[in-house]
Design a protein around this motif. Structure first.
Motif, PDB file in Angstrom:
ATOM      1  N   ILE A   1       0.851  -1.183   0.000  1.00  7.91           N
ATOM      2  CA  ILE A   1       0.000   0.000   0.000  1.00  7.91           C
ATOM      3  C   ILE A   1       0.889   1.236   0.000  1.00  7.91           C
ATOM      4  N   ILE A   2       0.836   1.952  -1.082  1.00  9.52           N
ATOM      5  CA  ILE A   2       1.627   3.176  -1.181  1.00  9.52           C
ATOM      6  C   ILE A   2       0.659   4.334  -1.066  1.00  9.52           C
ATOM      7  N   PRO A   3       0.826   5.185  -0.047  1.00 13.45           N
ATOM      8  CA  PRO A   3      -0.115   6.286   0.136  1.00 13.45           C
ATOM      9  C   PRO A   3      -0.225   7.133  -1.132  1.00 13.45           C
ATOM     10  N   GLY A   4      -1.443   7.421  -1.519  1.00 11.32           N
ATOM     11  CA  GLY A   4      -1.651   8.279  -2.677  1.00 11.32           C
ATOM     12  C   GLY A   4      -1.554   7.548  -3.995  1.00 11.32           C
ATOM     13  N   LYS A   5      -1.211   6.251  -3.924  1.00 12.86           N
ATOM     14  CA  LYS A   5      -1.142   5.503  -5.174  1.00 12.86           C
ATOM     15  C   LYS A   5      -1.970   4.239  -5.048  1.00 12.86           C
ATOM     16  N   GLU A   6      -2.174   3.603  -6.185  1.00  7.58           N
ATOM     17  CA  GLU A   6      -2.968   2.388  -6.158  1.00  7.58           C
ATOM     18  C   GLU A   6      -2.201   1.276  -5.460  1.00  7.58           C
ATOM     19  N   THR A   7      -2.925   0.449  -4.742  1.00 10.34           N
ATOM     20  CA  THR A   7      -2.305  -0.680  -4.050  1.00 10.34           C
ATOM     21  C   THR A   7      -1.733  -1.652  -5.083  1.00 10.34           C
ATOM     22  N   VAL A   8      -0.506  -2.115  -4.826  1.00 12.97           N
ATOM     23  CA  VAL A   8       0.125  -3.055  -5.737  1.00 12.97           C
ATOM     24  C   VAL A   8      -0.091  -4.464  -5.214  1.00 12.97           C
ATOM     25  N   HIS A   9      -0.664  -5.310  -6.051  1.00 10.97           N
ATOM     26  CA  HIS A   9      -0.855  -6.708  -5.644  1.00 10.97           C
ATOM     27  C   HIS A   9       0.339  -7.506  -6.135  1.00 10.97           C
ATOM     28  N   ALA A  10       1.341  -7.620  -5.292  1.00 11.31           N
ATOM     29  CA  ALA A  10       2.584  -8.262  -5.720  1.00 11.31           C
ATOM     30  C   ALA A  10       2.409  -9.763  -5.844  1.00 11.31           C
ATOM     31  N   LEU A  11       1.660 -10.351  -4.928  1.00 11.70           N
ATOM     32  CA  LEU A  11       1.374 -11.777  -4.997  1.00 11.70           C
ATOM     33  C   LEU A  11      -0.113 -11.959  -4.729  1.00 11.70           C
ATOM     34  N   GLN A  12      -0.753 -12.782  -5.571  1.00 10.96           N
ATOM     35  CA  GLN A  12      -2.183 -12.959  -5.401  1.00 10.96           C
ATOM     36  C   GLN A  12      -2.504 -14.428  -5.204  1.00 10.96           C
ATOM     37  N   ASP A  13      -2.824 -14.765  -3.979  1.00  9.19           N
ATOM     38  CA  ASP A  13      -3.360 -16.079  -3.681  1.00  9.19           C
ATOM     39  C   ASP A  13      -2.495 -17.205  -4.235  1.00  9.19           C
ATOM     40  N   VAL A  14      -1.239 -17.244  -3.859  1.00  5.22           N
ATOM     41  CA  VAL A  14      -0.380 -18.311  -4.368  1.00  5.22           C
ATOM     42  C   VAL A  14      -0.240 -19.413  -3.326  1.00  5.22           C
ATOM     43  N   SER A  15      -0.279 -20.633  -3.789  1.00  5.21           N
ATOM     44  CA  SER A  15      -0.078 -21.791  -2.922  1.00  5.21           C
ATOM     45  C   SER A  15       1.021 -22.636  -3.547  1.00  5.21           C
ATOM     46  N   PHE A  16       1.954 -23.077  -2.757  1.00  4.95           N
ATOM     47  CA  PHE A  16       3.017 -23.930  -3.296  1.00  4.95           C
ATOM     48  C   PHE A  16       3.728 -24.650  -2.157  1.00  4.95           C
ATOM     49  N   THR A  17       4.564 -25.588  -2.538  1.00  4.87           N
ATOM     50  CA  THR A  17       5.349 -26.314  -1.538  1.00  4.87           C
ATOM     51  C   THR A  17       6.793 -26.400  -2.005  1.00  4.87           C
TER      52      THR A  17
END
Lengths: 632, 372, 372
Positions: A17-33
């Motif tokens: 979350i960068i104030p004044g800017k759009e939230t960056v979704h760096a990782l979205q719902d990743v599952s791994f082993t």
């Protein structure tokens, strides 16, 4: 603790979350082993979220949501306990530059509490692996880029952790050390039963992993064993031999341009290999140019490129995201605008003619025709653009470059290869006047670089290894600056900036600060800045290090175009397969020139008959070293 | 395009770039503006040798009306603040050691009788010598109070000699009058050294310096272009301080602005030269910051900012010739307070110009020939 | 526990090597203190001597010769005799003299009537100089009037004569009082400025990311930063102590152990402030500016080092009350010049310990092993 998995990630997301800017979704719902006792690989283009993932695992950042279990502990809650069990090598390992190699290693050994008894044997092995044995007393700040990377690796490997996290450990590292590193990793797996999670840009490395995850834009595109992944692109890979009189890179360019049929193409071993798109239909125009396609077995890289291209297409089509659409439209628009200018320049038509034929729109076929028509006169003796004779550079009693002579012709793509510390960078810096020579003559673009450095530099374009434009300035401001220092008149500057923005598709980021651009954009901006004044000679210092394959393809497509227009290009690289794009290459080792010639000529030098440029390179360097030892 | 125009166009391009990199970052904008105000107010208010509210104690062993009158006379001035009336002189030590009081007055038992006997009554005055400056000033003030008391209360006639004192250019002897103009020199030098010093080191650390060096510009062009933002900021900060001292602290400006700015420009130039030389010598930003600091303190000490230069031994005075701040301070103060013209300060320019020349040549050479 | 010790010693060793290799750190920690103490001890002094003074003698007679003789005899003045005011003015304008004493033509005659008039003029552009000169002229003239003039005085009462004594500074030397302040400054520079820049460099270069994933705990990182810089600051201090004791004969009246003790406390405070600044800004340039603004400048201006706190406006006095440096300086001054004043020592040490606690907790809170 005694489960099979070292890492278990369930629905992990990370937002910035960068104030004044759009939230960056760096990782979205990743599952791994990540499995114990095995190497798990992570591949993906720039900005995919690889580093974020590594940092989450190392407990250097907190997950936004989801569960992240490392070595049976929750990283979020017990990051210090986890950190005591794992080792992590960041992409840019923070070495203490005023400490020597030995002191850096001692520090990390002390921090990890390695007993003196084990230490000696371990250090010997690590130093040998990294080729740093001779440099233990040297300060880390004085090592070459690749050697620093190797020292970082050695510092990370001073102990065997339960989990080893490596974030692109081999960026800028030569093929020898890469080989040795992977040998060590395999050995560690066997002897110490640790888990390794490694991100890499080299597909031959990924192929050595037990399981590979392909990450793009914060989501996994696929995962599986390298074989399983390779299978995905099976039956879509082909190659064509390059007809006489044509250049490999021209053929490659013609094929990769035709996105109706192919998703990727690379030059390789005297041929061009390519992947067809989903329709998997034969390319209709090959026969027209006396080329015949031949199916070949696929590789991991093919699958990777295929997945990325298809994901990119899917994203473009997915118009539900407003933002995406806007960007895409802008990109499409700029592509359209640019097609006119770029095509003409490529045909080598001078500016007046362009104006005269303003209405004539060039088709794809025209470009292809130009690429695939043999121009024998171009192959003949062209004027010499760079001439180096008896070049020597010493630092104290250390000879970095010893008595080197060579010439480069106009319009040639000339590659400088060699292991880390071979003197490539030193040679390179002398060529562009950044480093005074100890002795020798240096004529570049018809000007003596030793005597009149300022004048010689008018002819140069230069792209540094590390992004080195002004990070706080916007794209336009950076371009304006370089236009100004190269002395372009206002009108011409405007024209050139427009042309470069078109050429490198920078219109949609024109007001962004250069430092905030994603990796691929930065690289394009560096090129745009270097080419603004239409230099006669372009110097590129490891321009593709740490750059993903997608961007590298675009990059080489630009090089092909530039060389067609008569620009001389001098380039260093650690991707040996990229040597295939070069007209001629030169290999240095320990400051000496050991081989120079066309890729095919060098291939002929290989006694084992190796085709792969990586193998050819290793063989030539080793032969050179043997010959030297024999001489002594 | 003529070579001359090309030359300037290149300088201009680098200048624009320098200005953008300096002013685009909001954090660095703040850093360039806030300190100058903080320093201006701090010095303006804090830098004073004029005594005020000096805490003191006294012991009155005579318990007489005259003694009380004398104490009243001390309090009347407003310079001294009574902290405590002590019972015996033995208590003084602890009060002064602890810093509660920095002056103690002891009125002896025979105070009243001595005065009535037409002879002298010796009043002991003890000052805290830990701060010798304050102690000296306290003594001087007290001497004056005693004299006035002698004259007014005791009817002591004017002495045979009446000495009237006047101070030129600063009639009330306000120390802020001296410090504020001096501050113009100190602050602009600090900031300019730092900016010019960091300008190259930052580019080296970011790798952009190589990119700049492969363009067809000469060291001199880079230097000139790099000087301009520092010059602008130096002059801007000087102007802020000048405004503060004229309008806020009301120190009257008696000279010519033209002459003052001529001094400032030459002075800032010499600071830039030193800054760029530091930049060329240092390997990284940390070293620049440290070098600037190490240089700045002795330069400030040897500038006459706090202590007069010709109080120093000859050997040190020779050293001060390499210190542009010394000459700038002299010139700025004289133009500001004394209102002198160019003629009076012309010799201040020479050392500054020499320094500028030497450091610029050094820096230009180092830019190209330093192997990193 | 042994692990902790081993890691701390490894990091401390690393830090020490870095300090030893980087010339600039040594320069700041060792060379700068030496340079400053030499400058202050040997030349930079508030004590004015050999003042060039023009004496305007409008008419030479015995009285004027007498007065001039008395002034010439004083070590304070180097008189230049001129014939008229215009010449004196010119000398002043050319900065050849710092003061003027006018002996009018009728001085001798009027003196006989007990009404001698003299006029003194000082150069107000440099206030502290003007003040000293003024005091010295007044003192010289009154001394001459008292001793050399044997004129009968008609008195109805006696008069007060002050007997001034300056405690704790027998030599009346400003070097004595500068030394404790200098030590305080050096502790502040090494503690806050150097530490914050060095720590910020680790954030900037990404070396912390590599450290953070080792088993190192934040408190160990902090301790390993504090220890070497503590030693460096102490080395600087010991050198100052030796120099001031042996070369400048500054008395060391208090206990050496207490000096080290209170310095340790102050260093813990300032090192933690430095670490705090760098952890917040994570940039060398900003750290440096912050360190200057919150520590160095206040320590210089607001602690009573250069300017007496009592005379400053109330707001500024309040600010000085919240500065750790003020308390440290008080103890140092009293230890150096007056001796062990346990009440003051224990009070100020307690306050410093409070500061140390607060800043240590804050630093530990801010330095967490996270990036981004």
């Amino acid at each position: 603790m005694d489960t099979k998995w070292a890492v278990q990630a369930n629905h992990v997301s990370k937002n910035f979350i960068i104030p004044g800017k759009e939230t960056v979704h760096a990782l979205q719902d990743v599952s791994f082993t990540v499995e114990r006792g095995a190497i798990t690989g992570l591949i993906g283009p720039d900005g995919a979220g690889k580093t974020t993932l590594m940092r989450l695992l190392a407990g250097l950042m907190d997950v936004t949501s989801g569960e992240l279990d490392v070595l049976g502990l929750s990283v979020n809650k017990e990051s210090e306990k986890v950190q005591a069990l794992l080792s992590y090598m960041p992409q840019k390992f923070g070495l203490y530059e005023d400490l020597s190699v030995q002191e850096n290693m001692n520090l990390y050994a002390d921090l990890h509490g390695i007993p003196q008894t084990i230490r000696k044997e371990r250090f010997t092995r690590l130093l040998e692996m990294t080729g740093l044995t001779a440099f233990t007393g040297r300060q880390a700040g004085r090592l070459s880029g690749g050697m620093k990377q190797k020292l970082g690796l050695a510092c990370t490997l001073v102990r065997s952790p339960k989990l080893l996290l490596l974030d692109e450990p081999t960026v800028g590292v030569d093929p020898f050390s890469r080989q040795e590193l992977w040998a060590i990793l395999h050995q560690l797996i066997k002897s110490d039963d640790l888990a390794v999670f490694v991100s890499t840009a080299y597909m031959d490395e990924a192929a050595q992993c037990k399981e590979v995850y392909v990450l793009n834009k914060g989501r996994f595109l696929a995962h599986g064993t390298p074989d399983e992944l390779t299978q995905l692109s099976q039956g879509r890979c082909y190659q064509v031999r390059v007809p006489k009189g044509l250049l490999m890179r021209d053929v490659q360019a013609a094929i990769i341009d035709d996105s109706d049929y192919v998703v990727d193409a690379v030059p390789e071993g005297g041929a061009v290999r390519y992947i067809k798109n989903k329709r998997n239909q034969p390319i209709p125009w090959l026969a027209q140019y006396q080329m015949e396609e031949k199916p070949i077995a696929s590789r991991l890289e093919d699958t990777f490129m295929m997945l990325l291209k298809e994901d990119e297409l899917a994203r473009k089509q997915d118009s539900s995201l407003l933002e995406d659409r806007r960007v895409t439209q802008a990109a499409l628009l700029s592509e359209k605008q640019s097609s006119l200018v770029e095509n003409k320049e490529e045909l080598g038509i001078d500016k007046d003619t362009i104006v005269a034929r303003q209405q004539a729109i060039l088709t794809k076929e025209d470009i292809r025709n130009r690429l695939l028509t043999p121009h024998f006169e171009e192959r003949e003796e062209r004027p010499i653009e760079v001439s180096v004779s008896h070049l020597i550079r010493r630092f104290g009693d250390f000879t970095a470059v010893s008595n080197t002579s060579f010439t480069v012709q106009k319009g040639e793509v000339f590659g400088l290869l060699g292991p880390n510390g071979a003197g490539k960078t030193t040679t390179f810096r002398m060529l562009c006047g950044l480093l005074p020579v100890t002795s020798g003559d240096l004529m570049v673009g018809g000007v003596d670089v030793v005597k009149s450095r300022t004048k010689a530099r008018t002819n140069f374009g230069y792209v540094a290894q590390k992004f080195s434009l002004y990070g706080t300035l916007s794209v336009r401001e950076n371009l304006n600056f370089f236009g100004g220092v190269y002395g372009l008149s206002d009108k011409r500057k405007e024209e050139r900036i427009e042309a470069m923005l078109d050429e490198f598709k920078l219109h949609d980021v024109i007001d962004m600060a250069a430092g905030e651009l994603p990796g691929g954009y930065k690289q394009r901006l560096s090129m745009a800045a270097a080419l603004l004044h239409q230099p006669r000679i372009l110097f590129l210092d490891e321009p593709t290090s740490g750059i993903d394959p997608l961007t590298r393809r675009n990059f080489w497509r630009q090089i092909t175009k530039l060389s067609k227009m008569g620009t001389t290009i001098i380039i260093t690289t650690h991707f040996m397969e990229e040597a295939e794009y070069c007209d001629r290459i030169m290999i240095q080792d320990a400051g000496k020139l050991i081989a120079i010639g066309k890729p095919d000529d060098l291939r002929k030098q290989s006694k084992s008959g190796a085709i792969n440029m990586n193998d050819v390179f290793i063989e030539i360097v080793l032969d050179g070293r043997k010959a030297k030892e024999a001489a002594i | 395009m003529s070579a001359w125009r090309l030359w300037w166009q290149q300088v201009w391009a680098i200048t624009i770039k320098e200005l953008l990199t300096t002013f685009k970052d909001p954090r660095s904008r703040i850093v360039l503006i806030i300190p100058v105000f903080v320093q201006g107010f701090l010095f303006g208010y804090a830098a004073t040798y004029n005594l005020n509210r000096v805490p003191y104690v006294y012991v009155d062993e005579s318990h007489s009306q005259r003694a009380r009158d004398f104490i009243d006379a001390i309090n009347y001035t407003g310079i001294f603040t009574l902290k405590e009336v002590l019972e015996s002189p033995s208590q003084i030590a602890s009060r002064i050691e602890s810093g509660e009081a920095i002056m103690a007055v002891v009125i002896p038992q025979n105070f009243d009788s001595q005065l009535s006997n037409r002879s002298k009554a010796e009043v002991q005055l003890i000052t805290d010598g830990k701060n010798s400056m304050t102690a000296g000033l306290t003594t001087a003030y007290m001497t004056e109070i005693a004299q006035q008391f002698n004259h007014q209360q005791l009817g002591l006639p004017d002495g045979p000699v009446n000495l009237s004192m006047r101070t030129w250019f600063n009639p009330n002897l306000q120390s802020s009058w001296t410090f504020l103009p001096g501050l113009i020199g100190l602050v602009s030098m600090t900031q300019v050294l730092m900016l010019a010093g960091l300008s190259v080191a930052r580019e080296r650390e970011n790798g952009t310096f190589d990119q700049l060096l492969v363009t067809p510009v000469s060291s001199w062009q880079i230097m000139i272009a790099k000087s301009i933002p520092s010059m602008i900021i130096g002059l801007f900060q000087s102007t802020v301080l000048l405004g503060l001292s004229v309008f806020w602290f009301q120190v009257p400006f008696s000279g010519s602005l033209l002459v003052l700015y001529a001094v400032l420009i030459v002075f800032v130039l010499s600071s830039i030269g030193i800054g760029l030389s530091i930049s060329a010598i240092a390997n990284n930003m940390q070293q620049v910051l440290v070098y600037v600091f190490v240089l700045l303190l002795p330069l400030a000490l040897l500038s006459g900012l706090a202590t007069p230069v010709h109080n120093m031994p000859e050997s040190l005075q020779v050293l001060t010739y390499a210190n542009p701040m010394r000459f700038a301070l002299d010139a700025i103060r004289r133009v500001y307070l004394e209102g002198v013209g160019m003629g009076a300060i012309i010799f201040d320019f020479i050392p500054m110009l020499v320094m500028t020349f030497v450091t610029m040549v050094l820096a230009a050479w180092l830019f190209r020939n330093k192997v990193v | 526990m042994t692990d902790t010790l081993r890691r701390i010693s490894a990091l401390t060793y690393k830090e020490t090597l870095q300090i030893l290799r980087d010339r600039s750190t040594i320069l700041l920690g060792v060379v700068l203190p030496l340079v400053l103490i030499i400058l202050i001890g040997s030349g930079v002094s508030l004590d004015v001597k050999n003042i060039p003074l023009a004496i305007v003698v409008e008419q030479q007679d015995q009285t004027s010769d007498n007065l001039i003789g008395a002034i010439k005899g004083s070590t304070y003045f180097e008189p230049i005799i001129v014939r008229n005011m215009a010449t004196a003015k010119e000398l002043m304008h050319d900065r050849k003299i710092d003061g003027i004493l006018v002996i009018p033509g009728d001085f001798g005659a009027r003196l006989q009537q007990g009404q001698g008039q003299l006029q003194g003029i000082t150069y107000g552009v440099d206030t502290s100089l003007a003040m000293s000169v003024q005091n010295d002229i007044v003192a010289a003239v009154s001394e001459w009037a008292a001793n050399d003039l044997q004129l009968p005085v008609v008195r109805s009462f006696g008069y007060i004569q002050l007997v001034p004594r300056m405690w704790f500074n027998d030599a009346y030397s400003s070097t004595w009082f500068f030394v404790p302040g200098l030590i305080m400054l050096i502790m502040t520079i090494v503690g806050v400025f150097l530490t914050s820049v060095v720590m910020a460099r680790e954030w900037e270069r990404g070396t912390f990311e590599s450290l953070f994933v080792t088993p190192v705990k934040p408190v160990e990182i902090i301790l390993a930063k504090i220890i070497p810089y503590y030693v460096l600051a102490m080395v600087g201090m010991i050198m100052c102590l030796l120099m001031s004791y042996y070369v400048y004969q500054v008395p060391m009246r208090g206990s050496l152990a207490v000096i080290f003790g209170v310095s340790t406390l102050y260093l813990i405070v300032s090192l933690n402030i430095g670490l705090l600044i760098s952890a917040v800004t994570k940039s060398q340039f900003l750290s440096c500016q912050m360190a200057l603004l919150v520590s160095f400048l206040p320590a210089l201006m607001l602690t009573g080092f250069l300017f007496d706190v009592h005379s400053q406006p109330l707001l500024i006095q309040y600010i000085s009350q919240i500065l750790p440096a003020t308390y440290y300086l008080q103890v140092l001054e009293s230890l150096f010049l007056s001796g062990n004043n346990w009440a003051l020592i224990s009070k100020n040490c307690l306050i410093l310990a409070g500061f140390a606690l607060v800043f240590t907790v804050l630093t530990l809170h801010v330095t967490r092993k996270k990036v981004g």
